[in-house]
Design an enzyme around this catalytic site. Structure first.
Site, PDB file in Angstrom:
ATOM      1  N   THR A 153      18.764  41.158  72.135  1.00 44.89           N
ATOM      2  CA  THR A 153      19.246  42.359  71.460  1.00 44.89           C
ATOM      3  C   THR A 153      19.379  42.103  69.967  1.00 44.89           C
ATOM      4  OG1 THR A 153      21.536  41.689  71.898  1.00 44.89           O
ATOM      5  CG2 THR A 153      20.523  43.214  73.463  1.00 44.89           C
ATOM      6  N   GLY A 156      22.358  39.886  65.978  1.00 42.86           N
ATOM      7  CA  GLY A 156      22.580  38.511  65.569  1.00 42.86           C
ATOM      8  C   GLY A 156      23.870  37.922  66.100  1.00 42.86           C
ATOM      9  N   CYS A 158      26.760  37.828  64.627  1.00 41.86           N
ATOM     10  CA  CYS A 158      27.913  38.676  64.318  1.00 41.86           C
ATOM     11  C   CYS A 158      28.230  39.640  65.458  1.00 41.86           C
ATOM     12  CB  CYS A 158      27.656  39.455  63.033  1.00 41.86           C
ATOM     13  SG  CYS A 158      28.973  40.612  62.617  1.00 41.86           S
ATOM     14  N   LYS A 167      36.733  40.327  67.480  1.00 42.19           N
ATOM     15  CA  LYS A 167      37.699  41.366  67.101  1.00 42.19           C
ATOM     16  C   LYS A 167      38.177  42.144  68.328  1.00 42.19           C
ATOM     17  CE  LYS A 167      37.051  39.751  63.183  1.00 42.19           C
ATOM     18  NZ  LYS A 167      36.207  38.658  63.698  1.00 42.19           N
ATOM     19  N   GLY A 305      40.390  23.860  60.229  1.00 42.62           N
ATOM     20  CA  GLY A 305      41.437  24.848  59.999  1.00 42.62           C
ATOM     21  C   GLY A 305      40.981  26.066  59.235  1.00 42.62           C
ATOM     22  N   ILE A 308      37.448  30.936  61.398  1.00 40.27           N
ATOM     23  CA  ILE A 308      36.909  31.102  62.749  1.00 40.27           C
ATOM     24  C   ILE A 308      37.796  30.425  63.783  1.00 40.27           C
ATOM     25  CG2 ILE A 308      34.974  30.528  64.270  1.00 40.27           C
ATOM     26  CD1 ILE A 308      33.112  30.872  61.882  1.00 40.27           C
ATOM     27  N   ALA A 392      35.082  23.942  65.039  1.00 42.49           N
ATOM     28  CA  ALA A 392      34.994  25.036  64.066  1.00 42.49           C
ATOM     29  C   ALA A 392      35.015  24.432  62.671  1.00 42.49           C
ATOM     30  CB  ALA A 392      36.142  26.020  64.268  1.00 42.49           C
ATOM     31  N   HIS A 580      52.340  58.401  51.440  1.00 40.59           N
ATOM     32  CA  HIS A 580      53.590  57.760  51.842  1.00 40.59           C
ATOM     33  C   HIS A 580      54.032  58.316  53.189  1.00 40.59           C
ATOM     34  CE1 HIS A 580      57.669  56.116  51.524  1.00 40.59           C
ATOM     35  NE2 HIS A 580      58.096  57.316  51.908  1.00 40.59           N
TER      36      HIS A 580
END
Length: 606
Positions: A153, A156, A158, A167, A305, A308, A392, A580
């Site tokens: 698909t 990529g 992301c 997310k 650290g 990701i 990571a 506000h």
């Protein structure tokens, strides 16, 4: 007599029962292969359906207003003598791994004659956010574009195994954390949330599938052809594609395809760095493996650290894991100002058993009990055993994996491809974008770079001087850690200002003074803006940068980036009326604080 061909509606993604709003041919018309026949429209978009073969229209099978779906017959076509019957699915921007009919010989830059199965104006190598955006922009500007993508698909890393699935899981983690705080508001939650890991994984995959199918539909609408496989340059104007299969990038063993191009855009991205001393073990994963969410560990180590690792740690902590993190530098989230990270670290300290700074991972051994890891440095504890180890430690560009040298494209020893402001490589007709051209490795940067490359190419091919002058000249590229709280920044940081000797005037608004943050029960954050305070600015310096830490910081950082691009000063931002009560009004109040006009804070000492 030539045979009749039933021309049918091809695969058009998730569109079904769409209305025919225009018929472009009639019986007796001679049509070319790929010529548009009808236009259909849904509540999302309109799309032209092209012919799958050349010939003469004998009979129309649809009328204006008819509803059609994949497989509906559009017309009967008497095929021309030199027209090979093709499958209907080949009609609208197909994904293909076989040689296309009608191949013609082409001469490469080195003078060797190559049989090009597919010819195009723009070849985009890589279908991630930068790649598909470049191809779609090129198609919108009238060019014939082809995307080569190794996975099944578009989207990529992301969309498939990065930004989007992470997310989706981070949102779930945030809701679970909020569950624990409802008691203070009088909501009695007697039992903690129960995690069904299979359903959570299915939820994540459903979101990914929705977005990837949407990209597939948009490629078809634009007649952008997608060729699946791994592409490598064979000369300055040809790429050879080795087809792949399955969910990953395993070779299929099928026939290779050669694509000839006038221009190319390299958008091959990057891959996670693997530490060589870590053993091959299912309990040692990179971000892709962590997002697979096969199980929830009791004890997890994050090696590195950066953003990701800390995002994935947030997810696994919410699901019940205890965390350790090891980082060679003296702080987490390198690149962000320490005052922003301090707020995050204070709130997240309970997730961690060890935060090991100025410390390295030096050895690891797979045992029946887990992965035993040895550390070295200031914060090193005795060897620890983990159920899951997440690597990571960064990403490496894929520039050396595509045969770029055969096209005359310079690649550095680290795999980056140098480009100019128009994203042009050392080969004038080949461009590069995204992770492979350098930091920051961010999808939103790649998208804008892709647009620039496509516009320059279109301008040069069509003679449009305005497009041909396009250049990537962003003043600010926002960065966001989608942790809890989120940390976001854009433009100059305070640390950079100090290192470069730049005088700045800071406006800071603490969320402890924000009505909305207090109402949300999340007032730990703040918003700060940095303005030029040099003598030349005469107290009216433009904004140079800013940072936010708090819930939804990533949703607000775009306003700081816009202010930097527009050259706004503190008065411009402060005089912009923000609604506000919102978190976003903290931007206006930080600007007011910078020029001494904020009435929501105690008066400044004079």
């Amino acid at each position: 007599m030539a045979p009749f061909i039933e021309v049918k509606v091809p695969d058009i993604g998730d569109f079904k029962d769409v209305a025919v709003i225009e018929i472009m041919v009639k019986p007796g018309d001679v049509v070319r292969s790929e010529q548009s026949l009808i236009t259909v429209e849904s509540d999302k978009a309109s799309m032209e359906i092209p012919a799958s073969a050349a010939g003469v229209v004998k009979e129309m099978k649809v009328r204006l207003g008819d509803k059609v779906s994949e497989g509906s017959t559009i017309l009967l076509l008497e095929a021309s003598d030199n027209s090979a019957a093709t499958t209907p699915a080949a009609a609208a921007a197909p994904t293909t791994t076989a040689a296309a009919p009608g191949a013609r010989a082409a001469t490469g830059a080195a003078g060797a004659s190559l049989a090009a199965d597919v010819e195009c104006d723009v070849l985009v190598l890589g279908g991630g956010p930068g790649g598909y955006s470049a191809a779609f922009r090129a198609a919108d500007l009238g060019l014939k574009a082809v995307i080569v993508e190794r996975y099944a698909t578009l989207g990529g890393v992301c969309l498939n195994v990065g930004c989007i699935p992470s997310k989706a899981l981070l949102h779930v983690a945030t809701v679970m954390d909020e569950f624990e705080h409802l008691a203070a508001a009088g909501i009695d939650c007697a039992a903690p949330p129960r995690v069904d890991i299979a359903r959570l994984r299915a939820h994540k995959e459903k979101i990914v599938n929705r977005l990837t199918s949407g990209l597939d539909s948009m490629a078809k609408m634009r007649k952008v052809r997608v060729v699946r496989g791994v592409g490598r340059f064979v000369d300055a104007h040809h790429v050879r594609i080795e087809p792949t299969q399955g969910a990953g990038q395993a070779p299929s063993g099928g026939a290779q395809t050669t694509i000839g191009f006038k221009n190319a855009i390299i958008a091959v991205g990057s891959q996670a760095v693997r530490l060589p001393f870590l053993p091959q073990d299912a309990r040692i994963v990179d971000s892709t493996g962590a997002l697979a969410l096969t199980r929830v560990p009791q004890k997890m180590l994050i090696v590195g650290g950066g953003i990701i690792g800390l995002e994935m740690g947030t997810v696994y902590s919410a699901l019940g894991a205890r965390l350790d993190v090891v980082e060679m530098l003296d702080g987490l989230m390198p690149g962000a100002d320490r005052d922003l990270v301090k707020v995050w670290q204070k709130r997240n300290a309970p997730r961690f058993d060890h935060i090991m700074l100025k410390t390295r991972t030096v050895a690891a051994k797979a045992t029946a009990a887990g992965v035993q890891v040895t550390f070295e440095g200031e914060g090193a504890p005795p060897p620890q055993t983990y159920d899951l180890v997440l690597q990571a430690v960064g990403r490496a560009p894929n520039g050396q994996k595509i045969g770029a040298d055969k096209a005359g494209v310079e690649v550095t020893a680290r795999g980056f491809i140098p480009v100019d402001a128009q994203m042009r490589t050392s080969a004038p007709h080949i461009f590069a974008i995204g992770d492979v051209v350098g930091q920051p490795m961010l999808a939103h940067k790649a998208v804008h770079e892709g647009h620039v490359a496509a516009e320059v190419i279109a301008g040069e091919l069509t003679g449009d001087a305005r497009l041909a002058r396009a250049a990537f000249d962003a003043r600010a590229i926002p960065s966001v850690a989608y942790t809890d709280p989120e940390v976001a920044w854009a433009g100059l940081t305070e640390e950079q200002a100090r290192a470069q000797g730049i005088q700045v005037r800071k406006g800071l608004f603490p969320w402890s003074a924000s009505g909305r943050a207090i109402a949300n029960g999340r007032d730990e954050g703040f918003t700060k803006l940095l303005f030029d305070d040099s003598a030349e600015a005469h107290g009216q310096g433009r904004i140079l940068g800013g940072g936010i830490v708090g819930t939804h910081a990533g949703d607000m950082i775009g306003e700081i980036a816009l202010a930097i691009e527009m050259g706004a000063d503190a008065v411009d931002i402060g005089n912009t009326i923000h609604p506000h009560p919102t978190l976003g009004e903290s931007l206006g109040m930080a600007a007011e604080a910078a020029h001494g006009a904020c009435t929501d804070l105690p008066p400044q000492k004079r």
